[in-house]
Each structure stands twice: as structure tokens, then as C-alpha cells.
Design an enzyme around this catalytic site. Structure first.
Site, PDB file in Angstrom:
ATOM      1  N   TRP A  57       0.848  -1.205   0.000  1.00 55.09           N
ATOM      2  CA  TRP A  57       0.000   0.000   0.000  1.00 55.09           C
ATOM      3  C   TRP A  57       0.885   1.258   0.000  1.00 55.09           C
ATOM      4  CZ3 TRP A  57      -3.679   1.173   4.753  1.00 55.09           C
ATOM      5  CH2 TRP A  57      -4.525   2.227   4.434  1.00 55.09           C
ATOM      6  N   HIS A 102      12.426  -5.587   4.986  1.00 54.02           N
ATOM      7  CA  HIS A 102      11.908  -5.945   6.311  1.00 54.02           C
ATOM      8  C   HIS A 102      13.060  -6.204   7.282  1.00 54.02           C
ATOM      9  CE1 HIS A 102       7.962  -6.330   4.544  1.00 54.02           C
ATOM     10  NE2 HIS A 102       8.284  -7.376   3.823  1.00 54.02           N
ATOM     11  N   ARG A 249      -5.691  -9.289   1.127  1.00 56.16           N
ATOM     12  CA  ARG A 249      -6.575 -10.264   1.770  1.00 56.16           C
ATOM     13  C   ARG A 249      -7.826  -9.587   2.316  1.00 56.16           C
ATOM     14  NH1 ARG A 249      -7.367 -12.448   6.930  1.00 56.16           N
ATOM     15  NH2 ARG A 249      -6.182 -10.675   7.719  1.00 56.16           N
TER      16      ARG A 249
HETATM   17  P1  A3P Z   1      -4.358  -8.294   5.690  1.00 58.66           P
HETATM   18  O1  A3P Z   1      -3.704  -9.617   5.554  1.00 58.66           O
HETATM   19  O2  A3P Z   1      -4.728  -7.987   7.122  1.00 58.66           O
HETATM   20  O3  A3P Z   1      -5.507  -8.095   4.779  1.00 58.66           O
HETATM   21  P2  A3P Z   1       2.360  -6.035   3.146  1.00 58.66           P
HETATM   22  O4  A3P Z   1       2.061  -5.255   1.941  1.00 58.66           O
HETATM   23  O5  A3P Z   1       3.375  -5.385   4.026  1.00 58.66           O
HETATM   24  O6  A3P Z   1       2.674  -7.465   2.807  1.00 58.66           O
HETATM   25  O7  A3P Z   1       1.030  -6.052   4.029  1.00 58.66           O
HETATM   26  C1  A3P Z   1      -0.095  -6.756   3.601  1.00 58.66           C
HETATM   27  C2  A3P Z   1      -1.303  -6.291   4.389  1.00 58.66           C
HETATM   28  O8  A3P Z   1      -1.672  -4.973   3.945  1.00 58.66           O
HETATM   29  C3  A3P Z   1      -2.505  -7.186   4.127  1.00 58.66           C
HETATM   30  O9  A3P Z   1      -3.282  -7.172   5.327  1.00 58.66           O
HETATM   31  C4  A3P Z   1      -3.173  -6.442   2.984  1.00 58.66           C
HETATM   32  O10 A3P Z   1      -4.528  -6.779   2.777  1.00 58.66           O
HETATM   33  C5  A3P Z   1      -3.012  -5.015   3.465  1.00 58.66           C
HETATM   34  N1  A3P Z   1      -3.179  -4.041   2.363  1.00 58.66           N
HETATM   35  C6  A3P Z   1      -2.654  -4.082   1.114  1.00 58.66           C
HETATM   36  N2  A3P Z   1      -3.049  -3.032   0.398  1.00 58.66           N
HETATM   37  C7  A3P Z   1      -3.846  -2.312   1.209  1.00 58.66           C
HETATM   38  C8  A3P Z   1      -4.601  -1.099   1.015  1.00 58.66           C
HETATM   39  N3  A3P Z   1      -4.585  -0.447  -0.133  1.00 58.66           N
HETATM   40  N4  A3P Z   1      -5.324  -0.637   2.056  1.00 58.66           N
HETATM   41  C9  A3P Z   1      -5.349  -1.302   3.236  1.00 58.66           C
HETATM   42  N5  A3P Z   1      -4.672  -2.438   3.474  1.00 58.66           N
HETATM   43  C10 A3P Z   1      -3.930  -2.945   2.463  1.00 58.66           C
END
Ligand code: A3P
Length: 287
Positions: A57, A102, A249
Site C-alpha cells: 500500500w 523488512h 486479503r
Molecule cells: P491483511 O492480511 O490484514 O488483509 P504487506 O504489503 O506489508 O505485505 O502487508 C499486507 C497487508 O496490507 C494485508 O493485510 C493487505 O490486505 C493489506 N493491504 C494491502 N493493500 C492495502 C490497502 N490499499 N489498504 C489497506 N490495506 C492494504
């Protein structure tokens, strides 16, 4: 360097790579070992956060802010992940690069000190972080081959027996690292604040990057980067066998309540209290 099958209490194993005593996904070991010596550019920006803090995000927000327009652009977060992408490939990327990682603060490229690299540090409450990582580990079967239950997974997560080690050590490392290096420009962004009011956070990020976008554009960025729109655009690239997006997700604050039992929650709160002594941070678990 060796591939490990880390067992939970029920004997389900998580496949990880151990490199010099630290756990990683099964990325190339030479790339992981090369991170401290990565050559940086003055205009690089670095996103860091414990896995599942919302890095995809934040990357997309930065990408469109820097580009000045909301369009596909073809750049993906994973193409700029410094412990996964070989240095010769990173060297070919156009500036400004939105690098992301990370790793703990102490394992960053040494050049951040010389270059005064702009860092955006992303935080997310540990309960949703753990649930999100659990789903990640369960769904990326070809990497992790993990089939355990959340109750057992939480013990692995808390004990740091997951890639990148424990959330507690990670947050402590970053908390202390940023505090003791005020000369490195950094901005902390919290997932829950982004969910509550993404526009305000996008405005903060834009200022931090030295950009002067008007509110109309920032609103477009907010909409373009909403969970729904990102899931529609990018969710199709990594799907579970059932056709569910892996990286996009749920995208909510408080999903942990659907997963933790009362006993898990009480135990987790006590672990948090014990492990975070002396760190003046507090998280929101619902908004
Ligand atoms: P969830 O598994 O709780 O849905 P990363 O990008 O660091 O791997 O993090 C992934 C998490 O960020 C996931 O959480 C994902 O759904 C959430 N995510 C990705 N894009 C997003 C957005 N635009 N707005 C809010 N959450 C987002």
C-alpha cells in the site's frame, strides 16, 4: 546458510532460510548477505516495516506521488526489495528508487548514514500483523509449506521463529535505531492511521518527500490506493488455489478478533507487556 523446517507445537513446519543465524524467506542467500553493502543513490527512498505492515500500500502511494499521476506505471514493490532482488538489477532501476525491506535497523545498507537516505517506517498493531502473516504463511504454499493452526502459529510468531525474526525485536531495533540517528530523515506511518484517514497520511508523506501536490491530486491518490482498487488491479497476480488474492486479503483494522480466542488474546497481551517494557509505543487494535 541452510533451509530449515521450523516445527510448531503440533509438528507442522514452516520452511525458512537461515542465514548467519537469522531467518528469511527462501531468497538467494548472497542477495541477503549483500544488503549492508548495497550502493545507494542520494535520491533513494527506503520503506521499512515488519512483514504485513502494509508495505504494498505504502509503495503504491509513494510511486504515484513521485510520478505525479495515477496510472499503472509497471513498477511493483517486489522489484525493489533489497534482500530479494540482486544488486545488479537494482542498479538498473531508474531514479528515484523506492527501495523496501523488512530487515532490522542495524542490518540496513551502511550507506544510509552517508547518503542520509529518506526512510519511511511503517508500523501496524501486532495482533493484525500476526494474523496477516499467518495467512501469508498458510497461503504461500510453495515457499513456506505451512499448514498449522493459528494457536500454534502465534507461539512461533511471538518466539521469532518466522522469517525476519520477532516483531518485538524488530520494533525495538527500529525504535532505538531511529531515535539514536536523528540525522537520518525519517517519517513513521501507522497502518491504523492510514486506515482511519488515508488522505491526511498521504499529505504528510507528500510533504516529507518534498513534493507540493494540491489536495485534488492527493484525493485521487487516496482513491487510487484504496484497498478495493488495489485489490482489483493487483490482486490477480498472486492467488490461492481457490482464487483468493494473497497480498490483498482483508485490509482492515481488527480482523484479529475473528481469529484470536479470548485465551489467545489474554496471553498475547501479557507477552506484549513483558516484551515491550521501556518502549513508549501504543497501538490501536480497532478504529
Ligand atoms: P491483511 O492480511 O490484514 O488483509 P504487506 O504489503 O506489508 O505485505 O502487508 C499486507 C497487508 O496490507 C494485508 O493485510 C493487505 O490486505 C493489506 N493491504 C494491502 N493493500 C492495502 C490497502 N490499499 N489498504 C489497506 N490495506 C492494504
Amino acid at each position: 546458510m541452510s533451509v530449515k523446517k521450523v516445527p510448531d507445537a503440533e509438528g507442522c513446519t514452516l520452511t525458512l532460510l537461515e542465514v548467519d543465524g537469522l531467518m528469511f524467506p527462501t531468497f538467494p542467500a548472497d542477495v541477503i548477505r549483500g544488503v549492508p553493502d548495497l550502493e545507494l543513490r542520494d535520491d533513494d527512498i527506503l520503506i521499512s516495516g515488519y512483514p504485513k505492515a502494509g508495505t504494498h500500500w505504502l509503495f503504491e502511494v509513494l510511486r504515484v506521488l513521485l510520478r505525479g499521476s495515477c496510472d499503472g506505471g509497471g513498477m511493483e514493490k517486489d522489484d525493489f526489495m533489497i534482500e530479494m532482488v540482486p544488486q545488479d538489477q537494482l542498479a538498473k532501476k531508474p531514479s528515484p528508487r523506492i527501495l523496501n525491506t523488512h530487515v532490522q535497523f542495524t542490518s540496513l545498507p551502511k550507506e544510509i548514514h552517508k547518503r542520509k537516505t529518506k526512510i519511511i517506517y511503517l508500523l501496524r498493531n501486532p495482533k493484525d500483523s500476526a494474523v496477516s502473516f499467518y495467512n501469508h504463511h498458510r497461503k504461500l504454499v510453495e515457499y513456506y509449506d505451512y499448514h498449522g493452526k493459528l494457536k500454534d502459529y502465534l507461539r512461533l510468531w511471538v518466539g521469532g521463529k518466522v522469517d525476519y525474526g520477532s516483531w518485538f525485536n524488530y520494533v525495538r531495533s527500529w525504535h532505538e535505531g531511529l531515535r539514536s540517528h536523528p540525522d537520518i530523515p525519517s517519517l513513521s506511518v501507522v497502518y491504523e492511521d492510514m486506515k482511519e484517514d488515508a488522505l491526511s497520511q498521504i499529505r504528510r508523506i507528500s510533504h516529507f518527500l518534498g513534493l507540493s501536490h494540491d489536495d485534488a491530486f492527493l484525493r485521487k491518490v487516496d482513491d487510487w490506493c484504496s484497498f478495493k482498487r488495489m485489490r482489483e488491479r493487483k490482486g490477480k497476480y498472486d492467488l490461492t488455489p481457490e482464487g483468493q488474492p494473497i497480498m490483498y486479503r482483508k485490509g482492515e483494522v481488527g480482523d484479529w478478533k475473528n481469529w484470536f480466542t479470548i485465551a489467545d488474546n489474554e496471553w498475547f497481551d501479557q507477552v506484549y507487556k513483558d516484551r515491550m517494557t521501556g518502549i513508549d509505543l501504543s497501538f490501536r487494535y480497532t478504529i
